[in-house]
Design a protein around this motif. Sequence first.
Motif, PDB file in Angstrom:
ATOM      1  N   UNK A   1       0.829  -1.191   0.000  1.00  0.00           N
ATOM      2  CA  UNK A   1       0.000   0.000   0.000  1.00  0.00           C
ATOM      3  C   UNK A   1       0.877   1.259   0.000  1.00  0.00           C
ATOM      4  N   UNK A   2       0.420   2.291  -0.674  1.00  0.00           N
ATOM      5  CA  UNK A   2       1.196   3.503  -0.878  1.00  0.00           C
ATOM      6  C   UNK A   2       0.567   4.676  -0.129  1.00  0.00           C
ATOM      7  N   UNK A   3       1.406   5.526   0.461  1.00  0.00           N
ATOM      8  CA  UNK A   3       0.952   6.759   1.071  1.00  0.00           C
ATOM      9  C   UNK A   3       1.067   7.891   0.046  1.00  0.00           C
ATOM     10  N   UNK A   4       0.137   8.827   0.065  1.00  0.00           N
ATOM     11  CA  UNK A   4       0.206   9.993  -0.818  1.00  0.00           C
ATOM     12  C   UNK A   4       0.282  11.252   0.046  1.00  0.00           C
ATOM     13  N   UNK A   5       1.356  12.025  -0.137  1.00  0.00           N
ATOM     14  CA  UNK A   5       1.568  13.262   0.606  1.00  0.00           C
ATOM     15  C   UNK A   5       1.402  14.429  -0.365  1.00  0.00           C
TER      16      UNK A   5
ATOM     17  N   UNK B   1      11.830  12.524   4.673  1.00  0.00           N
ATOM     18  CA  UNK B   1      12.852  12.069   5.615  1.00  0.00           C
ATOM     19  C   UNK B   1      12.235  11.310   6.782  1.00  0.00           C
ATOM     20  N   UNK B   2      11.082  11.772   7.249  1.00  0.00           N
ATOM     21  CA  UNK B   2      10.464  11.163   8.432  1.00  0.00           C
ATOM     22  C   UNK B   2       9.842   9.800   8.119  1.00  0.00           C
ATOM     23  N   UNK B   3       9.116   9.702   7.017  1.00  0.00           N
ATOM     24  CA  UNK B   3       8.375   8.464   6.733  1.00  0.00           C
ATOM     25  C   UNK B   3       9.277   7.232   6.677  1.00  0.00           C
ATOM     26  N   UNK B   4      10.418   7.259   5.965  1.00  0.00           N
ATOM     27  CA  UNK B   4      11.301   6.076   5.987  1.00  0.00           C
ATOM     28  C   UNK B   4      11.828   5.760   7.376  1.00  0.00           C
ATOM     29  N   UNK B   5      12.068   6.792   8.181  1.00  0.00           N
ATOM     30  CA  UNK B   5      12.568   6.552   9.542  1.00  0.00           C
ATOM     31  C   UNK B   5      11.533   5.849  10.409  1.00  0.00           C
ATOM     32  N   UNK B   6      10.257   5.971  10.014  1.00  0.00           N
ATOM     33  CA  UNK B   6       9.177   5.308  10.742  1.00  0.00           C
ATOM     34  C   UNK B   6       8.817   3.953  10.125  1.00  0.00           C
ATOM     35  N   UNK B   7       9.550   3.590   9.056  1.00  0.00           N
ATOM     36  CA  UNK B   7       9.313   2.291   8.429  1.00  0.00           C
ATOM     37  C   UNK B   7       8.375   2.326   7.239  1.00  0.00           C
ATOM     38  N   UNK B   8       8.055   3.513   6.741  1.00  0.00           N
ATOM     39  CA  UNK B   8       7.147   3.644   5.594  1.00  0.00           C
ATOM     40  C   UNK B   8       7.954   4.105   4.376  1.00  0.00           C
ATOM     41  N   UNK B   9       8.332   3.149   3.554  1.00  0.00           N
ATOM     42  CA  UNK B   9       9.164   3.443   2.382  1.00  0.00           C
ATOM     43  C   UNK B   9       8.338   3.727   1.134  1.00  0.00           C
ATOM     44  N   UNK B  10       7.116   3.223   1.090  1.00  0.00           N
ATOM     45  CA  UNK B  10       6.296   3.318  -0.116  1.00  0.00           C
ATOM     46  C   UNK B  10       5.387   4.543  -0.022  1.00  0.00           C
ATOM     47  N   UNK B  11       5.849   5.658  -0.564  1.00  0.00           N
ATOM     48  CA  UNK B  11       5.031   6.866  -0.549  1.00  0.00           C
ATOM     49  C   UNK B  11       5.332   7.693  -1.791  1.00  0.00           C
ATOM     50  N   UNK B  12       4.387   8.556  -2.146  1.00  0.00           N
ATOM     51  CA  UNK B  12       4.518   9.453  -3.291  1.00  0.00           C
ATOM     52  C   UNK B  12       4.176  10.858  -2.829  1.00  0.00           C
ATOM     53  N   UNK B  13       4.898  11.840  -3.342  1.00  0.00           N
ATOM     54  CA  UNK B  13       4.626  13.232  -3.004  1.00  0.00           C
ATOM     55  C   UNK B  13       4.051  13.964  -4.219  1.00  0.00           C
ATOM     56  N   UNK B  14       3.142  14.872  -3.964  1.00  0.00           N
ATOM     57  CA  UNK B  14       2.565  15.719  -5.006  1.00  0.00           C
ATOM     58  C   UNK B  14       2.564  17.159  -4.502  1.00  0.00           C
TER      59      UNK B  14
END
Length: 324
Positions: A1-5, A18-31
């Motif tokens: 599952x992917x997070x969208x920021x 920077x924060x999301x990978x440190x919390x263990x969430x590697x799968x995200x996309x920014x817009x």
Amino acid sequence: MTLLVVDDDRNILEVMSAILPSLGYEDFICAESGEEALRLIQDRQHEFSTFFLDIQMPGMDGIELCGRIRASLEYRNTPVIMLTAMKDKAHVDAAFLRGATDYLTKPIDTTELGARLRVAQLLHAEQQRSMDAMRREQILRFGMNSAADADMRFNLADPIAIYDVPRVIGSLELENYLHRLSRIKRFMFGAIGFRIDKPESLFTLTTPLEFHGILTDVAEAIFETLRSYDVIISYLGNGQFVALLPRTLQFDEEQIEVDLAVKLREYGLVEGDTVPLEVKVHVGKPAKMSMFKTDPQLMIARALAQVDGDKSAGSKFKNSFLVA
């Protein structure tokens, strides 16, 4: 599952990246805009499990984007966390009324972000494990054959979502909204409880589609009765609703009950093929917070308990109120 920021401030996107990978969430996309985010959603190349939306953006702001997301059956219940540097209650209210699940204030605190995101991901996982959410919503909104209807039956205690009625938000959204307000702002609220008479009988005699229709009509009747006030309404399960209103207002619960009955009569609540269902709604006395006890779950529990003096209703709600 992917997070969208989604945020037009590149500094915030860099912080989140920077924060999301440190919390263990590697799968995200920014817009960087609401329009870009909407294209990503409509492309269907990713399945998003949580949305982070900046409230204030040029063009399509986060509140409008949240409404667009909620208009999609695919993401009708997906957690949406608003990002805001503002403490303006009007903007926060508008976000929740368009379907936001929670909100974070800037600057972003890593610990707080992690806690909110864990709750959001648990919520999404629970929704995925439950009966096929997409099919369930299609049943509630459009109807299906009786076999599928029976297969997708929900429980009476479930705080199922009520759609397309103004000023109505989900029970989890109500919880998060109240808990994120300051003590002083919570003190400014009062609550009125509503309970459908004999909900067990109505639930037994109707299909899920019919019962959902009754709940929708009751929610709309409550809104129409209180629409001249700054009301927020939520369905809590077991045929119970709560309405949040400014504590300074004075109400005659008996008159509200009469006005509700008139509205329900106008709606012609006769459901089912052969059995006419007479729907009656009881109204409780307003409950208010004290300056020293501003626990929102206590106020709502008291509001429900004051509907016909039903003490069990309030205690059941208080015991089931989850603090995010």
